[in-house]
Design a protein around this motif. Sequence first.
Motif, PDB file in Angstrom:
ATOM      1  N   THR A  13      -3.253   3.866  -0.308  1.00 44.25           N
ATOM      2  CA  THR A  13      -1.787   3.921  -0.295  1.00 44.25           C
ATOM      3  C   THR A  13      -1.167   2.859   0.614  1.00 44.25           C
ATOM      4  O   THR A  13       0.009   2.942   0.947  1.00 44.25           O
ATOM      5  CB  THR A  13      -1.307   5.309   0.161  1.00 44.25           C
ATOM      6  OG1 THR A  13      -1.797   5.555   1.478  1.00 44.25           O
ATOM      7  CG2 THR A  13      -1.801   6.390  -0.795  1.00 44.25           C
ATOM      8  N   ALA A  14      -1.922   1.834   0.972  1.00 44.12           N
ATOM      9  CA  ALA A  14      -1.447   0.851   1.961  1.00 44.12           C
ATOM     10  C   ALA A  14      -0.674  -0.319   1.359  1.00 44.12           C
ATOM     11  O   ALA A  14      -0.114  -1.127   2.112  1.00 44.12           O
ATOM     12  CB  ALA A  14      -2.624   0.326   2.780  1.00 44.12           C
ATOM     13  N   ALA A  15      -0.597  -0.434   0.046  1.00 38.21           N
ATOM     14  CA  ALA A  15       0.133  -1.556  -0.562  1.00 38.21           C
ATOM     15  C   ALA A  15       1.569  -1.579  -0.062  1.00 38.21           C
ATOM     16  O   ALA A  15       2.234  -0.550   0.011  1.00 38.21           O
ATOM     17  CB  ALA A  15       0.086  -1.463  -2.078  1.00 38.21           C
ATOM     18  N   GLY A  16       2.030  -2.758   0.315  1.00 39.01           N
ATOM     19  CA  GLY A  16       3.391  -2.928   0.827  1.00 39.01           C
ATOM     20  C   GLY A  16       3.498  -2.781   2.329  1.00 39.01           C
ATOM     21  O   GLY A  16       4.562  -3.028   2.896  1.00 39.01           O
ATOM     22  N   LYS A  17       2.425  -2.404   2.986  1.00 37.37           N
ATOM     23  CA  LYS A  17       2.462  -2.178   4.436  1.00 37.37           C
ATOM     24  C   LYS A  17       2.558  -3.500   5.196  1.00 37.37           C
ATOM     25  O   LYS A  17       1.745  -4.383   5.048  1.00 37.37           O
ATOM     26  CB  LYS A  17       1.229  -1.414   4.898  1.00 37.37           C
ATOM     27  CG  LYS A  17       1.243  -1.091   6.382  1.00 37.37           C
ATOM     28  CD  LYS A  17       0.415   0.124   6.678  1.00 37.37           C
ATOM     29  CE  LYS A  17       0.563   0.574   8.101  1.00 37.37           C
ATOM     30  NZ  LYS A  17       1.905   0.955   8.485  1.00 37.37           N
ATOM     31  N   LYS A 110       1.689 -13.744  10.410  1.00 35.38           N
ATOM     32  CA  LYS A 110       2.341 -12.536   9.893  1.00 35.38           C
ATOM     33  C   LYS A 110       1.561 -12.119   8.661  1.00 35.38           C
ATOM     34  O   LYS A 110       1.141 -12.960   7.870  1.00 35.38           O
ATOM     35  CB  LYS A 110       3.783 -12.827   9.503  1.00 35.38           C
ATOM     36  CG  LYS A 110       4.486 -11.616   8.924  1.00 35.38           C
ATOM     37  CD  LYS A 110       5.887 -11.944   8.461  1.00 35.38           C
ATOM     38  CE  LYS A 110       6.517 -10.691   7.898  1.00 35.38           C
ATOM     39  NZ  LYS A 110       7.782 -10.941   7.241  1.00 35.38           N
ATOM     40  N   ALA A 111       1.346 -10.811   8.489  1.00 34.77           N
ATOM     41  CA  ALA A 111       0.577 -10.334   7.345  1.00 34.77           C
ATOM     42  C   ALA A 111       1.206  -9.087   6.742  1.00 34.77           C
ATOM     43  O   ALA A 111       1.761  -8.250   7.448  1.00 34.77           O
ATOM     44  CB  ALA A 111      -0.858 -10.034   7.772  1.00 34.77           C
ATOM     45  N   THR A 112       1.070  -8.997   5.412  1.00 31.89           N
ATOM     46  CA  THR A 112       1.536  -7.845   4.652  1.00 31.89           C
ATOM     47  C   THR A 112       0.478  -7.508   3.603  1.00 31.89           C
ATOM     48  O   THR A 112       0.006  -8.406   2.901  1.00 31.89           O
ATOM     49  CB  THR A 112       2.864  -8.160   3.922  1.00 31.89           C
ATOM     50  OG1 THR A 112       3.840  -8.565   4.881  1.00 31.89           O
ATOM     51  CG2 THR A 112       3.368  -6.951   3.153  1.00 31.89           C
ATOM     52  N   ILE A 113       0.120  -6.242   3.509  1.00 25.33           N
ATOM     53  CA  ILE A 113      -0.813  -5.818   2.460  1.00 25.33           C
ATOM     54  C   ILE A 113      -0.032  -5.803   1.147  1.00 25.33           C
ATOM     55  O   ILE A 113       0.879  -5.007   0.965  1.00 25.33           O
ATOM     56  CB  ILE A 113      -1.430  -4.435   2.755  1.00 25.33           C
ATOM     57  CG1 ILE A 113      -2.234  -4.496   4.061  1.00 25.33           C
ATOM     58  CG2 ILE A 113      -2.309  -3.980   1.585  1.00 25.33           C
ATOM     59  CD1 ILE A 113      -2.774  -3.172   4.533  1.00 25.33           C
ATOM     60  N   ALA A 114      -0.376  -6.708   0.251  1.00 27.59           N
ATOM     61  CA  ALA A 114       0.365  -6.869  -0.995  1.00 27.59           C
ATOM     62  C   ALA A 114      -0.141  -5.945  -2.095  1.00 27.59           C
ATOM     63  O   ALA A 114       0.661  -5.398  -2.858  1.00 27.59           O
ATOM     64  CB  ALA A 114       0.284  -8.320  -1.464  1.00 27.59           C
ATOM     65  N   GLU A 115      -1.469  -5.803  -2.182  1.00 31.61           N
ATOM     66  CA  GLU A 115      -2.060  -4.995  -3.256  1.00 31.61           C
ATOM     67  C   GLU A 115      -3.293  -4.281  -2.735  1.00 31.61           C
ATOM     68  O   GLU A 115      -3.962  -4.767  -1.828  1.00 31.61           O
ATOM     69  CB  GLU A 115      -2.528  -5.879  -4.420  1.00 31.61           C
ATOM     70  CG  GLU A 115      -1.460  -6.625  -5.136  1.00 31.61           C
ATOM     71  CD  GLU A 115      -2.045  -7.552  -6.214  1.00 31.61           C
ATOM     72  OE1 GLU A 115      -3.238  -7.422  -6.559  1.00 31.61           O
ATOM     73  OE2 GLU A 115      -1.282  -8.397  -6.700  1.00 31.61           O
TER      74      GLU A 115
END
Length: 151
Positions: A13-17, A110-115
């Motif tokens: 459930t981490a996508a978008g984090k 900077k990082a974002t979990i995309a998928e």
Amino acid sequence: MAQTILSYEDIATAAGKELGYSDYRVVTQEQVNTFADATDDHQWIHTDPEKAKEGPFGGPIAHGYLTLSLQIAFWSELFDVTGVKTRVNYGLEKVRFPSPVPVGSKIRMKATIAEVNEVKGGYQIAVDQVIEVEGASKPAVVSRGLYRFYA
């Protein structure tokens, strides 16, 4: 900077984090020279500070791949997963080097979990990663990292 720690069960459930920003690191001439030795890339814009003053960037710059490789250190500052047996750096997608990194600059990621995708025996996450130079208008590196976690 606060490290995000997820359990293996929470990866799905981490996508978008948003993982936020790493701490800044200074890129030194010693790092650049060591990288040049390791890769046999001794181009003067990286390794000859005197000649580089007269070059297109006004001084020596870090290799793009040196800056890219620092994603590993930044990544470990930003994110960890508990309850896994194996972690694999699976690769990169869409790597670009929009602007140079002058030696002596401070950089951060900077990082974002995309998928998040399920793979045999685990999960693969795609992370949008941007390395920026303090005070620069464009990022130094933009990429999507692929990481796998197996329980």
